[in-house]
Design an enzyme around this catalytic site. Structure first.
Site, short mmCIF file in Angstrom:
data_model
loop_
_atom_site.label_atom_id
_atom_site.label_comp_id
_atom_site.label_asym_id
_atom_site.label_seq_id
_atom_site.Cartn_x
_atom_site.Cartn_y
_atom_site.Cartn_z
N ASP A 33 -4.01 7.76 -55.54
CA ASP A 33 -3.90 8.14 -54.80
C ASP A 33 -4.44 6.82 -53.93
OD1 ASP A 33 -3.69 9.03 -51.87
OD2 ASP A 33 -5.85 9.26 -51.79
N ASP A 35 -5.63 5.64 -50.46
CA ASP A 35 -6.59 5.82 -49.29
C ASP A 35 -7.66 6.09 -49.47
OD1 ASP A 35 -4.66 3.73 -46.87
OD2 ASP A 35 -3.91 6.34 -46.70
MG LIG Z 1 -6.70 9.59 -50.09
#
Ligand SMILES: [Mg+2]
Length: 249
Positions: A33, A35
Protein backbone atom coordinates in the site's frame (compact mmCIF):
# COMPACT_ATOMS: atom_id res chain seq x y z
CA UNK A 1 3.53 -32.86 33.26
CA UNK A 2 1.86 -36.21 32.51
CA UNK A 3 2.58 -37.97 29.19
CA UNK A 4 -0.99 -37.10 28.08
CA UNK A 5 -0.49 -33.42 28.91
CA UNK A 6 2.87 -33.44 27.16
CA UNK A 7 1.37 -35.05 24.05
CA UNK A 8 -1.49 -32.55 23.96
CA UNK A 9 0.98 -29.63 24.24
CA UNK A 10 3.06 -31.07 21.39
CA UNK A 11 -0.06 -31.50 19.21
CA UNK A 12 -1.22 -27.95 19.95
CA UNK A 13 2.20 -26.58 19.05
CA UNK A 14 2.22 -28.57 15.80
CA UNK A 15 -1.26 -27.34 14.90
CA UNK A 16 -0.14 -23.77 15.57
CA UNK A 17 2.96 -24.22 13.40
CA UNK A 18 1.06 -25.66 10.46
CA UNK A 19 -1.52 -22.86 10.60
CA UNK A 20 1.15 -20.16 10.40
CA UNK A 21 1.59 -18.50 7.02
CA UNK A 22 4.71 -19.09 4.93
CA UNK A 23 7.72 -17.07 6.13
CA UNK A 24 8.60 -13.83 4.33
CA UNK A 25 11.68 -15.16 2.47
CA UNK A 26 9.62 -17.87 0.75
CA UNK A 27 7.57 -15.30 -1.20
CA UNK A 28 8.04 -14.22 -4.80
CA UNK A 29 6.42 -10.77 -4.68
CA UNK A 30 5.47 -8.05 -2.21
CA UNK A 31 2.59 -5.64 -2.85
CA UNK A 32 2.72 -2.43 -0.88
CA UNK A 33 0.00 0.00 0.00
CA UNK A 34 1.23 3.58 -0.41
CA UNK A 35 -0.01 5.98 2.25
CA UNK A 36 1.13 4.99 5.72
CA UNK A 37 3.23 2.07 4.40
CA UNK A 38 5.80 3.60 2.03
CA UNK A 39 5.18 7.30 2.46
CA UNK A 40 3.99 9.43 5.32
CA UNK A 41 1.20 11.21 3.52
CA UNK A 42 -1.48 10.06 5.97
CA UNK A 43 -1.19 13.32 7.90
CA UNK A 44 -1.39 15.29 4.68
CA UNK A 45 -4.53 13.39 3.63
CA UNK A 46 -6.15 13.68 7.06
CA UNK A 47 -5.48 17.43 7.10
CA UNK A 48 -6.93 17.83 3.59
CA UNK A 49 -10.00 15.77 4.46
CA UNK A 50 -10.42 17.85 7.59
CA UNK A 51 -10.40 21.02 5.51
CA UNK A 52 -12.93 19.45 3.11
CA UNK A 53 -15.40 18.40 5.84
CA UNK A 54 -15.73 20.39 9.04
CA UNK A 55 -16.28 19.61 11.87
CA UNK A 56 -14.34 16.38 11.63
CA UNK A 57 -12.59 14.09 14.11
CA UNK A 58 -9.32 13.62 12.22
CA UNK A 59 -8.24 10.57 14.22
CA UNK A 60 -11.35 8.49 14.65
CA UNK A 61 -13.34 9.42 11.56
CA UNK A 62 -10.27 9.25 9.32
CA UNK A 63 -9.53 5.66 10.38
CA UNK A 64 -13.19 4.57 10.25
CA UNK A 65 -14.34 6.07 6.98
CA UNK A 66 -11.55 7.50 4.87
CA UNK A 67 -8.20 5.74 5.29
CA UNK A 68 -7.44 3.45 2.35
CA UNK A 69 -10.70 4.04 0.53
CA UNK A 70 -11.03 5.59 -2.91
CA UNK A 71 -11.88 9.27 -2.57
CA UNK A 72 -15.54 9.05 -3.65
CA UNK A 73 -16.25 5.96 -1.54
CA UNK A 74 -14.67 7.76 1.43
CA UNK A 75 -16.89 10.81 0.97
CA UNK A 76 -20.00 8.63 0.74
CA UNK A 77 -19.05 6.53 3.80
CA UNK A 78 -18.38 9.67 5.83
CA UNK A 79 -21.64 11.40 4.85
CA UNK A 80 -23.68 8.22 5.44
CA UNK A 81 -22.15 7.82 8.90
CA UNK A 82 -23.05 11.42 9.73
CA UNK A 83 -26.57 11.00 8.31
CA UNK A 84 -25.91 13.88 5.90
CA UNK A 85 -27.53 13.36 2.52
CA UNK A 86 -25.62 14.97 -0.34
CA UNK A 87 -26.32 14.74 -4.06
CA UNK A 88 -23.87 12.77 -6.17
CA UNK A 89 -23.07 15.78 -8.38
CA UNK A 90 -20.83 15.42 -11.43
CA UNK A 91 -17.04 15.02 -11.86
CA UNK A 92 -16.91 18.67 -13.06
CA UNK A 93 -18.31 20.11 -9.81
CA UNK A 94 -16.25 23.05 -8.58
CA UNK A 95 -14.18 22.03 -5.50
CA UNK A 96 -16.28 22.74 -2.43
CA UNK A 97 -19.72 22.30 -4.08
CA UNK A 98 -22.09 20.45 -1.69
CA UNK A 99 -22.03 17.13 -3.55
CA UNK A 100 -19.98 13.92 -3.29
CA UNK A 101 -17.93 15.01 -6.32
CA UNK A 102 -17.57 18.59 -5.08
CA UNK A 103 -16.18 17.46 -1.70
CA UNK A 104 -13.89 14.88 -3.35
CA UNK A 105 -12.62 17.53 -5.80
CA UNK A 106 -11.92 19.93 -2.94
CA UNK A 107 -9.87 17.26 -1.19
CA UNK A 108 -7.90 16.47 -4.38
CA UNK A 109 -7.18 20.15 -4.98
CA UNK A 110 -5.83 20.49 -1.43
CA UNK A 111 -3.66 17.35 -1.85
CA UNK A 112 -2.14 18.64 -5.11
CA UNK A 113 -1.36 21.96 -3.49
CA UNK A 114 0.33 20.41 -0.45
CA UNK A 115 2.25 17.81 -2.49
CA UNK A 116 3.87 20.52 -4.57
CA UNK A 117 4.44 22.78 -1.57
CA UNK A 118 5.74 20.28 1.03
CA UNK A 119 6.95 17.24 -0.99
CA UNK A 120 6.72 13.71 0.45
CA UNK A 121 8.96 11.69 2.75
CA UNK A 122 9.35 7.93 2.40
CA UNK A 123 9.71 5.92 5.63
CA UNK A 124 13.44 4.99 5.83
CA UNK A 125 12.67 1.47 7.17
CA UNK A 126 10.33 0.84 4.23
CA UNK A 127 12.91 1.96 1.68
CA UNK A 128 15.56 -0.28 3.26
CA UNK A 129 13.32 -3.35 3.10
CA UNK A 130 12.21 -2.67 -0.49
CA UNK A 131 15.86 -2.29 -1.58
CA UNK A 132 16.75 -5.57 0.17
CA UNK A 133 13.85 -7.34 -1.57
CA UNK A 134 14.95 -6.03 -4.97
CA UNK A 135 18.51 -7.26 -4.30
CA UNK A 136 17.06 -10.70 -3.52
CA UNK A 137 15.10 -10.72 -6.78
CA UNK A 138 11.68 -10.36 -5.15
CA UNK A 139 9.10 -8.60 -7.38
CA UNK A 140 7.54 -5.41 -6.02
CA UNK A 141 4.44 -3.33 -6.77
CA UNK A 142 2.38 -0.58 -5.19
CA UNK A 143 -1.41 -0.83 -4.90
CA UNK A 144 -3.21 2.28 -3.72
CA UNK A 145 -6.68 3.78 -3.94
CA UNK A 146 -4.93 7.10 -4.46
CA UNK A 147 -5.19 8.79 -7.83
CA UNK A 148 -1.85 10.38 -6.88
CA UNK A 149 0.03 7.07 -6.55
CA UNK A 150 2.82 7.57 -9.13
CA UNK A 151 3.10 11.30 -8.35
CA UNK A 152 3.63 10.57 -4.65
CA UNK A 153 6.21 7.82 -5.35
CA UNK A 154 8.01 10.16 -7.71
CA UNK A 155 7.93 13.04 -5.20
CA UNK A 156 9.43 10.68 -2.59
CA UNK A 157 12.16 9.54 -5.04
CA UNK A 158 11.23 5.83 -4.91
CA UNK A 159 9.15 5.26 -8.06
CA UNK A 160 12.01 3.24 -9.62
CA UNK A 161 11.92 0.62 -6.84
CA UNK A 162 8.60 -0.79 -8.08
CA UNK A 163 7.89 -2.71 -11.26
CA UNK A 164 4.28 -1.62 -11.49
CA UNK A 165 1.75 0.57 -9.72
CA UNK A 166 -2.01 0.06 -9.53
CA UNK A 167 -3.47 3.40 -8.49
CA UNK A 168 -6.88 5.02 -8.34
CA UNK A 169 -6.82 5.87 -12.05
CA UNK A 170 -6.12 2.23 -12.99
CA UNK A 171 -8.96 1.04 -10.76
CA UNK A 172 -11.35 3.39 -12.54
CA UNK A 173 -10.08 2.60 -16.04
CA UNK A 174 -10.16 -1.19 -15.48
CA UNK A 175 -13.47 -1.00 -13.55
CA UNK A 176 -11.91 -2.65 -10.50
CA UNK A 177 -13.47 -2.32 -7.06
CA UNK A 178 -11.60 -0.40 -4.35
CA UNK A 179 -10.40 -1.89 -1.03
CA UNK A 180 -11.73 -3.84 0.88
CA UNK A 181 -12.28 -5.69 -2.44
CA UNK A 182 -9.06 -7.48 -3.44
CA UNK A 183 -9.20 -6.36 -7.11
CA UNK A 184 -6.22 -3.95 -7.07
CA UNK A 185 -3.92 -6.44 -5.34
CA UNK A 186 -4.99 -9.24 -7.70
CA UNK A 187 -4.36 -6.96 -10.70
CA UNK A 188 -0.83 -6.19 -9.44
CA UNK A 189 -0.05 -9.88 -8.77
CA UNK A 190 -1.31 -10.71 -12.25
CA UNK A 191 0.91 -8.03 -13.85
CA UNK A 192 3.93 -9.45 -11.99
CA UNK A 193 2.98 -13.04 -12.88
CA UNK A 194 3.02 -13.84 -9.13
CA UNK A 195 0.88 -16.45 -7.40
CA UNK A 196 -1.20 -14.72 -4.65
CA UNK A 197 -0.49 -17.63 -2.31
CA UNK A 198 3.23 -16.81 -2.62
CA UNK A 199 2.78 -13.04 -2.40
CA UNK A 200 2.90 -10.68 0.60
CA UNK A 201 0.50 -7.75 1.04
CA UNK A 202 1.60 -4.88 3.31
CA UNK A 203 -1.14 -2.51 4.52
CA UNK A 204 -1.78 0.00 7.28
CA UNK A 205 -5.56 0.32 6.84
CA UNK A 206 -8.25 -2.07 8.04
CA UNK A 207 -9.89 -2.06 4.58
CA UNK A 208 -6.56 -2.92 2.93
CA UNK A 209 -5.79 -5.80 5.31
CA UNK A 210 -9.28 -7.18 4.60
CA UNK A 211 -8.57 -6.87 0.85
CA UNK A 212 -5.34 -8.86 1.25
CA UNK A 213 -7.14 -11.67 3.04
CA UNK A 214 -10.06 -11.71 0.58
CA UNK A 215 -7.54 -12.05 -2.26
CA UNK A 216 -6.07 -15.20 -0.69
CA UNK A 217 -2.57 -13.69 -0.30
CA UNK A 218 -0.02 -15.85 1.48
CA UNK A 219 1.02 -13.32 4.10
CA UNK A 220 -0.84 -10.14 5.05
CA UNK A 221 1.29 -7.76 7.11
CA UNK A 222 -0.45 -4.94 9.01
CA UNK A 223 1.55 -1.80 9.83
CA UNK A 224 0.12 -0.24 12.99
CA UNK A 225 0.60 3.45 12.26
CA UNK A 226 -2.99 4.68 12.33
CA UNK A 227 -5.15 1.67 13.13
CA UNK A 228 -4.62 -0.21 16.41
CA UNK A 229 -2.82 -3.60 16.21
CA UNK A 230 -5.98 -5.33 17.48
CA UNK A 231 -8.06 -3.80 14.66
CA UNK A 232 -5.57 -4.99 12.03
CA UNK A 233 -5.52 -8.49 13.54
CA UNK A 234 -9.34 -8.55 13.64
CA UNK A 235 -9.37 -7.64 9.92
CA UNK A 236 -7.15 -10.68 9.26
CA UNK A 237 -3.51 -9.51 9.41
CA UNK A 238 -1.22 -12.55 9.91
CA UNK A 239 1.47 -10.31 11.35
CA UNK A 240 1.37 -6.77 12.81
CA UNK A 241 4.49 -4.60 12.91
CA UNK A 242 5.25 -0.95 13.75
CA UNK A 243 7.77 -0.33 10.99
CA UNK A 244 8.91 -2.22 7.88
CA UNK A 245 12.50 -2.30 9.13
CA UNK A 246 11.26 -5.16 11.36
CA UNK A 247 11.03 -7.30 8.20
CA UNK A 248 14.78 -6.99 7.59
CA UNK A 249 16.01 -9.31 10.32
MG1 LIG B 1 -2.62 3.17 3.72
Amino acid sequence: MSPEQLMSTVLETMALRTSLPTPAHAHEAVLFDLDGVLTSTTELHAACWKQSFAPFDADREYVEHLDGRPRHAGVRAFLDARGLPAPEGTPDDVPGTWSVHGIANAKQWLVDERLSRDGVTAYPGSVRWVRALRRDGVRTAVVSSSANCSAVLHAAGILGLFETTVGGDDLKRLRLRGKPAPDGFLEAADRLGADPARTIVVEDAVAGVAAGRRGGFGLVVGVARNAAPAELRAAGAHLVIDDLSEMLS
